[in-house]
Design a protein around this motif. Sequence first.
Motif, short mmCIF file in Angstrom:
data_model
loop_
_atom_site.label_atom_id
_atom_site.label_comp_id
_atom_site.label_asym_id
_atom_site.label_seq_id
_atom_site.Cartn_x
_atom_site.Cartn_y
_atom_site.Cartn_z
N ALA A 65 -12.00 12.01 2.56
CA ALA A 65 -12.11 13.16 1.90
C ALA A 65 -11.52 13.99 0.50
O ALA A 65 -11.89 13.54 -0.50
CB ALA A 65 -12.32 14.37 1.98
N LYS A 66 -10.13 13.24 0.82
CA LYS A 66 -9.32 12.94 -0.91
C LYS A 66 -10.06 11.67 -1.83
O LYS A 66 -9.54 11.98 -3.09
CB LYS A 66 -7.88 12.97 -0.26
N LEU A 67 -10.21 10.76 -0.90
CA LEU A 67 -10.64 9.90 -1.46
C LEU A 67 -12.36 10.02 -2.27
O LEU A 67 -12.38 9.44 -3.16
CB LEU A 67 -10.97 8.12 -1.12
N ILE A 68 -12.50 9.94 -1.73
CA ILE A 68 -14.33 10.46 -2.43
C ILE A 68 -13.58 11.89 -3.71
O ILE A 68 -14.55 11.77 -4.49
CB ILE A 68 -15.48 11.08 -1.16
N ILE A 82 0.59 -1.69 0.19
CA ILE A 82 0.08 0.09 -0.24
C ILE A 82 1.25 1.41 0.20
O ILE A 82 1.68 1.25 1.05
CB ILE A 82 -0.51 0.05 0.84
N ASP A 83 0.47 2.12 -1.08
CA ASP A 83 1.87 3.15 -1.03
C ASP A 83 0.61 4.36 -1.33
O ASP A 83 1.23 5.41 -0.78
CB ASP A 83 2.59 2.87 -2.16
N ASP A 84 -0.58 4.35 -0.95
CA ASP A 84 -1.20 5.51 -1.05
C ASP A 84 -2.56 5.53 -0.17
O ASP A 84 -3.00 4.19 0.19
CB ASP A 84 -1.60 5.56 -2.40
N ILE A 138 -14.68 10.96 -7.23
CA ILE A 138 -16.22 12.13 -8.07
C ILE A 138 -15.17 12.68 -9.36
O ILE A 138 -15.96 12.16 -10.32
CB ILE A 138 -16.47 13.29 -7.11
N GLY A 139 -13.73 12.81 -9.20
CA GLY A 139 -13.56 13.03 -9.82
C GLY A 139 -13.00 11.95 -11.53
O GLY A 139 -12.74 12.77 -12.69
N ASP A 140 -13.04 10.34 -11.10
CA ASP A 140 -12.52 9.90 -12.19
C ASP A 140 -14.01 9.38 -12.26
O ASP A 140 -14.46 9.20 -13.64
CB ASP A 140 -11.86 8.56 -11.08
N ARG A 141 -14.87 9.72 -12.02
CA ARG A 141 -15.94 9.04 -12.43
C ARG A 141 -16.81 10.61 -13.39
O ARG A 141 -17.43 10.27 -14.43
CB ARG A 141 -17.31 9.26 -11.48
#
Length: 53
Positions: A34-37, A27-29, A41-44
């Motif tokens: 909040a950042k994950l959401i 796991i490197d991230d 959303i940005g990816d979608r």
Amino acid sequence: MALLKIATVAGRTDFGVMSSGQAAGPIDDLPSCAKLIERNIGDRAGLRLSTLP
């Protein structure tokens, strides 16, 4: 079984044995929730825009 318990219950992963499956990996991230959401959303949004003709 004792080595598995040492690793998983006592947290001594350097001394015990950990079982892992196909999805195990480094796991490197570790983003905040909040950042994950925000990232999700940005990816979608990018997927929707890229499918438009």
